[in-house]
Design an enzyme around this catalytic site. Structure first.
Site, mmCIF file in Angstrom:
data_model
loop_
_atom_site.group_PDB
_atom_site.id
_atom_site.type_symbol
_atom_site.label_atom_id
_atom_site.label_comp_id
_atom_site.label_asym_id
_atom_site.label_seq_id
_atom_site.Cartn_x
_atom_site.Cartn_y
_atom_site.Cartn_z
ATOM 1 N N GLY A 224 0.830 -1.193 0.000
ATOM 2 C CA GLY A 224 0.000 0.000 0.000
ATOM 3 C C GLY A 224 0.866 1.244 0.000
ATOM 4 N N ILE A 225 0.267 2.368 0.425
ATOM 5 C CA ILE A 225 0.954 3.648 0.383
ATOM 6 C C ILE A 225 1.352 4.087 1.789
ATOM 7 C CG2 ILE A 225 -1.191 4.966 0.572
ATOM 8 C CD1 ILE A 225 0.029 7.045 -1.303
ATOM 9 N N GLY A 226 2.380 4.936 1.882
ATOM 10 C CA GLY A 226 2.750 5.530 3.156
ATOM 11 C C GLY A 226 4.167 5.196 3.571
ATOM 12 N N GLU A 249 -1.894 -3.214 -6.612
ATOM 13 C CA GLU A 249 -2.861 -2.192 -7.004
ATOM 14 C C GLU A 249 -2.147 -0.872 -7.291
ATOM 15 O OE1 GLU A 249 -5.615 0.280 -4.062
ATOM 16 O OE2 GLU A 249 -6.304 -1.772 -4.319
ATOM 17 N N GLY A 346 -8.226 -1.742 -2.658
ATOM 18 C CA GLY A 346 -8.303 -3.176 -2.920
ATOM 19 C C GLY A 346 -7.926 -4.021 -1.722
#
Length: 452
Positions: A224-226, A249, A346
């Site tokens: 994911g992001i971050g 994703e 997602g």
């Protein structure tokens, strides 16, 4: 031979200014403004000049990778003029939401292409940024194929805004032909918006260490992001783990770092030799890595996030963040009480897909606590979710929960065992109270824990 002069003539017939594109927006219309780096900017600025003359216009986006708020929002006076909807909240969407100007579109990301055009969700105009047209009449969509074709097929009119600085993305359905476009706007070629990650905190580093310890060689990775994914990427670069593949994703800087470290390969059962993603967001380093790189494959999200596709890859590792976990194993990753913080994305797609992968694991990560405005500390492992919180991952799907105090696997565990495991990774100052709350809830009883 391909008639280039005729193609150029057709291009010039469809060429309009941003102001002319904005003039096509009528009252009571719905606009699709694009996703990722492809969110329109010049048309938005032009629309801002006449926005207060409009009534009942809605602008919808997917995942906007932007460095400033919409000018049409800044210049508009109220929802009577224009309002917004987003399938994934960024920071500007949250600000608009607090102002009562933007609403979230609940969705499963793998289904989003089919939402456009379903039950009346037809945009009147689809507008998005693309790269310059090539000699065959194709515009590259840039690193964000995602759900864009669903919006294109459902829209009455398609307008592309050309940006010469758009990274060239190689992939599946990653270009749109002039024949499928109604109008072309040559934009002002603004630089791509960047999403630099914050430096990881000490808590991030502890969480990342627990996750990396459970990742083996020959894995396929979804991040994911971050700051946490970046920290995990750094640790993997420095680890003994080898032969990591990518099917994700969102494509983030960590993958470029893994490639530079010689860790990232395409050695997997599905799409061998390629790092597959639905959209990208990060720094210029990432965009330069993606630009024209045949190793990277941008694809529609209904393929990338398809659980059956994910499950075909052995040792699939999914890593995402969450906001709160309750003692039943329910996970909230998108709201703080009633306040929408982020979209579902997602997460559930990858949690379930990874579980069905041979040797696969999904990790949902959160700090054990957060500090409130008054300086007090709150446990993010809670007896029950805060009222109004959205369940992003239901308890029957939850696999690993990770805090700075460890990683626990909830799959196949009874309600007693889940509570015990979750309390074991809560902050020590809250564990006794969590036990008492579990007792009141009927989860934790003297007869619950039986040794066989």
């Amino acid at each position: 031979m391909y008639n280039i002069s005729k193609l150029q003539q057709e291009y010039e017939k469809k060429l309009i200014t941003a102001e002319q594109a904005a003039a096509m927006v009528e009252n009571d219309s719905r606009l699709y403004f694009g996703l990722g780096l492809g969110v329109v900017r010049d048309i938005d600025a032009a629309l801002a000049k006449r926005v207060n003359d409009l009534r009942n216009v809605e602008i919808a986006t997917t995942v906007g990778v932007v460095s400033q708020p919409f000018q049409s929002y800044v210049e508009s006076e109220s929802n009577e003029n224009i309002r917004y909807a987003s399938a994934h909240f960024n920071g500007f969407d949250r600000k608009m939401n607090k102002d009562g100007r933007c609403w979230y579109i609940p969705m499963l990301f793998n289904e989003l292409p089919s939402y456009w055009g379903h039950n009346g969700n037809n945009p009147d105009i689809a507008m998005f940024q693309v790269g310059p047209m090539d000699r065959y009449g194709n515009f590259n969509l840039g690193p964000q194929v995602s759900d864009i074709w669903g919006a294109v097929k459902a829209s009455k009119k398609v307008i592309v805004e050309v940006n010469e600085k758009m990274p060239l993305a190689i992939g599946i359905e990653s270009q749109i032909n002039l024949a499928e476009v109604d109008f072309v706007v040559e934009g002002s070629n603004q630089p791509m918006a960047e999403l630099p990650s914050k430096a990881p905190s000490e808590t991030d580093k502890k969480i990342a260490a627990h996750v990396v310890e459970l990742i083996g060689s020959n894995s396929t990775l979804q991040l994911g992001i971050g700051s946490l994914p970046g920290c995990i990427g750094t640790m993997l670069c420095e680890s003994d783990v080898q032969n990591i593949s990518c099917h994700t994703e969102m494509f983030v800087d960590a993958y470029a770092d893994l490639y530079a470290a010689g860790k990232l390969t395409g050695d997997k059962a599905v799409d061998p030799g390629r790092a597959v993603y639905a959209f990208a967001g990060g720094t210029k380093k990432l965009y330069d890595f993606l630009d024209g790189n045949p190793f990277c494959c941008c694809a529609p999200v209904d393929y990338v996030n398809n659980q059956a596709v994910i499950a075909q890859m052995d040792n699939f590792i999914s890593i995402n963040s969450c906001i709160q976990v309750d003692l039943f194993g329910q996970v909230c990753s998108e709201s703080a009480g009633y306040q929408q913080i982020s979209g579902t994305g997602g997460q559930l797609d990858f949690v379930m897909g990874a579980y069905h992968s041979k040797g696969g694991k999904s990790f949902l990560c959160t700090p054990a606590t957060r500090t409130l405005k008054d300086g007090s500390m709150e446990s993010l492992i809670a007896p029950t979710l805060t009222p109004g919180s959205i369940v992003t991952t239901p308890r029957m799907a939850t696999n690993y929960i990770v805090t700075e105090y460890g990683a626990v696997n909830l799959k196949g565990k009874s309600t007693w065992e889940r509570a015990e495991l979750l309390i074991s990774v809560a902050h020590p100052d809250f564990r006794d109270d969590l036990i008492k709350q579990a007792e009141k809830m009927g989860i934790w009883k003297n007869t619950s824990k039986v040794s066989f």
